[in-house]
Design a protein around this motif. Structure first.
Motif, mmCIF file in Angstrom:
data_model
loop_
_atom_site.group_PDB
_atom_site.id
_atom_site.type_symbol
_atom_site.label_atom_id
_atom_site.label_comp_id
_atom_site.label_asym_id
_atom_site.label_seq_id
_atom_site.Cartn_x
_atom_site.Cartn_y
_atom_site.Cartn_z
ATOM 1 N N PRO A 119 0.799 -1.296 -0.147
ATOM 2 C CA PRO A 119 0.036 -0.337 0.302
ATOM 3 C C PRO A 119 1.022 1.354 -0.270
ATOM 4 N N GLY A 120 0.729 2.169 -0.663
ATOM 5 C CA GLY A 120 1.797 4.068 -0.861
ATOM 6 C C GLY A 120 2.018 4.556 0.431
ATOM 7 N N MET A 121 0.811 4.824 0.298
ATOM 8 C CA MET A 121 0.437 5.350 1.506
ATOM 9 C C MET A 121 1.093 5.138 2.788
ATOM 10 N N ALA A 122 0.564 4.317 3.497
ATOM 11 C CA ALA A 122 0.892 3.477 4.263
ATOM 12 C C ALA A 122 1.885 3.160 4.539
ATOM 13 N N THR A 123 2.819 2.092 3.339
ATOM 14 C CA THR A 123 4.822 2.001 2.942
ATOM 15 C C THR A 123 5.166 3.255 3.579
ATOM 16 N N SER A 124 5.114 4.724 2.643
ATOM 17 C CA SER A 124 5.559 5.495 2.859
ATOM 18 C C SER A 124 5.864 5.969 4.361
ATOM 19 N N LEU A 125 4.861 5.960 4.729
ATOM 20 C CA LEU A 125 4.463 6.184 6.767
ATOM 21 C C LEU A 125 5.801 5.793 7.623
ATOM 22 N N VAL A 126 5.283 4.264 7.269
ATOM 23 C CA VAL A 126 6.509 3.503 7.863
ATOM 24 C C VAL A 126 8.152 3.824 8.025
ATOM 25 N N LEU A 127 7.993 3.691 6.298
ATOM 26 C CA LEU A 127 9.343 4.242 6.106
ATOM 27 C C LEU A 127 9.713 5.553 6.542
ATOM 28 N N GLY A 128 8.952 6.556 6.616
ATOM 29 C CA GLY A 128 9.115 7.811 7.207
ATOM 30 C C GLY A 128 9.508 8.055 8.321
ATOM 31 N N VAL A 129 8.896 6.900 8.690
ATOM 32 C CA VAL A 129 9.297 6.586 11.241
ATOM 33 C C VAL A 129 10.273 6.356 10.841
ATOM 34 N N VAL A 130 10.561 5.208 10.140
ATOM 35 C CA VAL A 130 11.556 4.524 10.644
ATOM 36 C C VAL A 130 13.084 5.219 10.288
#
Length: 428
Positions: free
Chosen positions: A66-77
């Motif tokens: 999933p685009g937004m969810a994946t980018s948010l998780v990676l952004g937090v990391v």
């Protein structure tokens, strides 16, 4: 005793080099961009990444995220990594070496998820993207290896562009006249060596400024090949500009391995030579007596001279060898990519190779991976145009040059060139 203790510790404290804010600040800014732009303003579509292509020995299912969810998780990391870097800076400790590469991988994948999920066709072949990046990086790798040999010996090599261009032209015309791409490959190496011999003669023997000589050689080779292309090749292209192509050699079974097969075991002769050159140059530089002497004349030529090493002769022949390697890289344009020569066919890739050299910290392995990064950005811009992403392709075309600026500015880590680079040696 108590009065002497501070005095004893003062020099140690003063000698400790201060930790720069460059890395923590850069990671923080990029993490914020990833979290806000790629995450909060990203598309909720599912991004699909193909792993297998037709002809693979076995098929692997595509990866869908999933685009937004994946980018948010990676952004937090990434934000956590940036915070860790800032915390170390406040404690007076540098960011560990592993943090930069890990952050870079996360950032690139987050960017890919963002652009693919935002595209009209949210699907991309990851295998094709990587294979294309390796292919586009071939001349960059050869050019950067040329720079490694030259600059490790103490000679600045700005003439990589001219070496690539001379190799491309010579490969095309010799292969056309002899009807033998193999002879064209040899001619490319000789042409690159000739350009380097001119660089070496003027910078080592006549002590001309090495940067000026390199720039002049680039202009000279560009003008000469352009003139001969117009007056000779275009007059009879069947005779002078039809070199043919080097065949693609597939290793049975191994070439059908998903992702790795086309990269490692389905290449032209030039592609296989690229891998061999990286290994041989690295082993030669760091594991042999020749490499020790080469690095000695680039770091401390006077000390090398006192040990009986012929400094200028060592520099001359290694600059020549570097030119031959770059010439082979130039043959890629006319014997692999396309089967003809055109004006300025190298397209400034000699300067990108110079950036890869700096980005890779004058190390063959580092230069190889830096060249792959530039090839990745180059290939990605074409693929993004095809899938209809909202990101302008012109922005992606700027990526190699933006990475160059980051590298030269030292934001990817401090790069120290050889100590005697660019300094002529006069025995006295």
């Amino acid at each position: 005793m108590s009065a002497a203790a501070p005095a004893a510790t003062a020099p140690a404290t003063a000698s400790a080099a201060p930790v720069s804010w460059k890395v923590p600040a850069t990671l923080s800014v990029l993490a914020a961009v990833a979290l806000v732009v790629f995450g909060l303003f990203g598309s909720a579509q599912t991004a699909e990444f193909g792993i297998s292509v037709s002809g693979d020995a076995f098929a692997l299912p595509p990866v869908r995220v999933p685009g937004m969810a994946t980018s948010l998780v990676l952004g937090v990391v990434m934000a956590a990594l940036a915070a860790y870097s800032v915390r170390l800076k406040l404690a007076g400790r540098p960011t560990p070496g592993w943090a930069g590469p890990v952050f870079a991988v996360l950032f690139v994948f987050s960017f890919l998820v963002w652009v693919v999920a935002s595209a009209r066709t949210p699907s991309i072949s990851l295998a094709g993207l990587i294979a294309g990046a390796v292919t586009l990086a071939v001349p960059l790798v050869f050019g950067s290896l040329s720079g490694v040999l030259c600059e490790r010996s103490g000679v600045v090599n700005i003439a990589i562009e001219g070496q690539l261009l001379g190799g491309a032209f010579s490969a095309a015309i010799i292969a056309s006249v002899t009807d033998s791409p193999a002879l064209g490959l040899v001619a490319a190496a000789l042409a690159g060596a000739l350009v380097s011999m001119v660089l070496a003669a003027f910078s080592i023997r006549y002590l001309v400024n090495q940067i000026i000589v390199g720039v002049v050689l680039n202009v000279l080779v560009s003008g000469l090949t352009g003139f001969l292309f117009t007056t000779v090749m275009q007059e009879d292209p069947e005779l002078f500009n039809s070199p043919g192509r080097l065949p693609i050699i597939e290793v049975p079974v191994l070439s059908a391995i998903p992702i790795l097969g086309p990269i490692l075991f389905k290449q032209s002769v030039v592609g296989y030579l690229m891998y061999a050159a990286v290994i041989l140059v690295w082993v030669g530089l760091f594991k042999t007596r020749w490499g020790l002497r080469l690095r000695a004349v680039g770091e401390h030529p006077k000390a090398a001279d006192t040990l009986g090493i012929k400094v200028n002769a060592t520099r001359f022949w290694n600059v020549t060898l570097g030119g031959a390697i770059a010439g082979i890289g130039g043959s890629f344009f006319t014997l692999v990519a396309i089967d003809s020569f055109t004006k300025e066919i190298s397209g400034g890739r000699g300067f990108i190779a110079l950036a890869a050299l700096i980005f890779g910290r004058w190390n063959p392995i580092g230069a190889f991976f830096a060249a792959l990064l530039f090839g990745f950005a180059d290939n990605l811009q074409a693929i993004l145009t095809i899938i209809g992403t909202p990101v302008p392709s012109q922005f992606m075309a700027m990526m190699p040059y933006l990475v160059t600026v980051f590298a030269v500015a030292g934001l990817v880590g401090r790069s120290r060139p050889p100590a005697a680079e660019g300094i002529p040696y006069v025995k006295g």
